[in-house]
Design a protein around this motif. Structure first.
Motif, PDB file in Angstrom:
ATOM      1  N   CYS A   1       0.563 122.725  41.199  1.00 61.26           N
ATOM      2  CA  CYS A   1      -0.797 122.352  40.808  1.00 61.26           C
ATOM      3  C   CYS A   1      -1.388 121.373  41.826  1.00 61.26           C
ATOM      4  O   CYS A   1      -0.776 120.351  42.128  1.00 61.26           O
TER       5      CYS A   1
ATOM      6  N   LEU B   1       4.724 133.915  35.162  1.00 65.22           N
ATOM      7  CA  LEU B   1       3.397 133.933  34.574  1.00 65.22           C
ATOM      8  C   LEU B   1       2.929 135.337  34.213  1.00 65.22           C
ATOM      9  O   LEU B   1       1.997 135.491  33.433  1.00 65.22           O
TER      10      LEU B   1
ATOM     11  N   PHE C   1       1.961 123.895  37.405  1.00 64.40           N
ATOM     12  CA  PHE C   1       1.104 124.842  38.119  1.00 64.40           C
ATOM     13  C   PHE C   1      -0.374 124.775  37.741  1.00 64.40           C
ATOM     14  O   PHE C   1      -1.208 125.397  38.407  1.00 64.40           O
ATOM     15  N   HIS C   2      -0.742 124.027  36.707  1.00 63.71           N
ATOM     16  CA  HIS C   2      -2.153 123.977  36.332  1.00 63.71           C
ATOM     17  C   HIS C   2      -2.426 122.729  35.494  1.00 63.71           C
ATOM     18  O   HIS C   2      -1.660 122.418  34.584  1.00 63.71           O
ATOM     19  N   THR C   3      -3.519 122.040  35.825  1.00 68.78           N
ATOM     20  CA  THR C   3      -3.981 120.892  35.041  1.00 68.78           C
ATOM     21  C   THR C   3      -5.473 121.055  34.830  1.00 68.78           C
ATOM     22  O   THR C   3      -6.195 121.432  35.753  1.00 68.78           O
ATOM     23  N   GLU C   4      -5.926 120.791  33.599  1.00 68.55           N
ATOM     24  CA  GLU C   4      -7.360 120.864  33.325  1.00 68.55           C
ATOM     25  C   GLU C   4      -7.742 119.835  32.265  1.00 68.55           C
ATOM     26  O   GLU C   4      -6.955 119.524  31.374  1.00 68.55           O
TER      27      GLU C   4
ATOM     28  N   THR D   1      -1.639 119.923  31.073  1.00 66.90           N
ATOM     29  CA  THR D   1      -0.993 120.271  32.330  1.00 66.90           C
ATOM     30  C   THR D   1       0.144 121.221  31.975  1.00 66.90           C
ATOM     31  O   THR D   1       0.955 120.935  31.092  1.00 66.90           O
TER      32      THR D   1
ATOM     33  N   TYR E   1       3.391 123.944  32.760  1.00 63.05           N
ATOM     34  CA  TYR E   1       4.594 123.993  33.584  1.00 63.05           C
ATOM     35  C   TYR E   1       5.493 125.147  33.156  1.00 63.05           C
ATOM     36  O   TYR E   1       5.326 125.721  32.082  1.00 63.05           O
TER      37      TYR E   1
ATOM     38  N   TYR F   1      -3.758 119.223  41.535  1.00 62.83           N
ATOM     39  CA  TYR F   1      -3.981 117.876  41.000  1.00 62.83           C
ATOM     40  C   TYR F   1      -2.670 117.090  40.960  1.00 62.83           C
ATOM     41  O   TYR F   1      -2.634 115.910  41.330  1.00 62.83           O
TER      42      TYR F   1
ATOM     43  N   ARG G   1       3.647 123.039  28.084  1.00 64.31           N
ATOM     44  CA  ARG G   1       2.619 122.162  28.612  1.00 64.31           C
ATOM     45  C   ARG G   1       2.646 120.807  27.930  1.00 64.31           C
ATOM     46  O   ARG G   1       3.254 120.626  26.877  1.00 64.31           O
TER      47      ARG G   1
ATOM     48  N   GLU H   1       5.190 133.239  39.941  1.00 67.64           N
ATOM     49  CA  GLU H   1       4.343 134.411  39.720  1.00 67.64           C
ATOM     50  C   GLU H   1       4.996 135.364  38.718  1.00 67.64           C
ATOM     51  O   GLU H   1       4.344 135.878  37.808  1.00 67.64           O
TER      52      GLU H   1
END
Length: 113
Positions: A79, A111, A43-46, A31, A33, A81, A18, A108
């Motif tokens: 992701c 993860l 795949f995800h940002t916060e 974020t 990856y 975003y 990340r 998938e």
């Protein structure tokens, strides 16, 4: 607090897959990856609620995408975003690949490890 203390700092943390953004030495967001061959799959940002509304997600993702470009890799925006960011920032279109069912199945599996 000085202006330098509040300037966001972004770094890639390979061991955690990340990029992280910090403000005043406090992690404000990330974020995440996974890499597949020459593609970095985001795949995800916060952003932590305490830092919301400051534009930090944009700073974070722009840094990450520039880093991907500099490394010669391509981007896959799973992701939402990152996908939204790419629509507004066409300068990254040349290194963006579409999200495919194959990528989603692969991610998938990554993860679940």
């Amino acid at each position: 607090m000085t202006e330098q203390d509040t300037t966001p700092v972004v770094q890639r943390v390979d061991a955690r897959h990340r990029y992280e953004i910090a403000v005043a030495d406090q992690r404000a967001g990330l974020t995440a990856y996974r890499d597949r061959d020459d593609r970095r799959v985001f795949f995800h940002t916060e952003i932590d609620d305490a830092y919301a509304g400051r534009g930090l997600a944009g700073v974070l993702v722009e840094y990450a995408l520039n880093d991907v470009r500099a490394s010669g890799m391509r981007i896959v925006p799973v992701c939402p975003y990152v996908a939204k960011f790419l629509k507004k920032h066409e300068e990254f279109a040349d290194i963006a690949d579409p999200v495919t069912p194959e990528i989603m199945d692969w991610l998938e599996g990554q993860l679940k490890r």
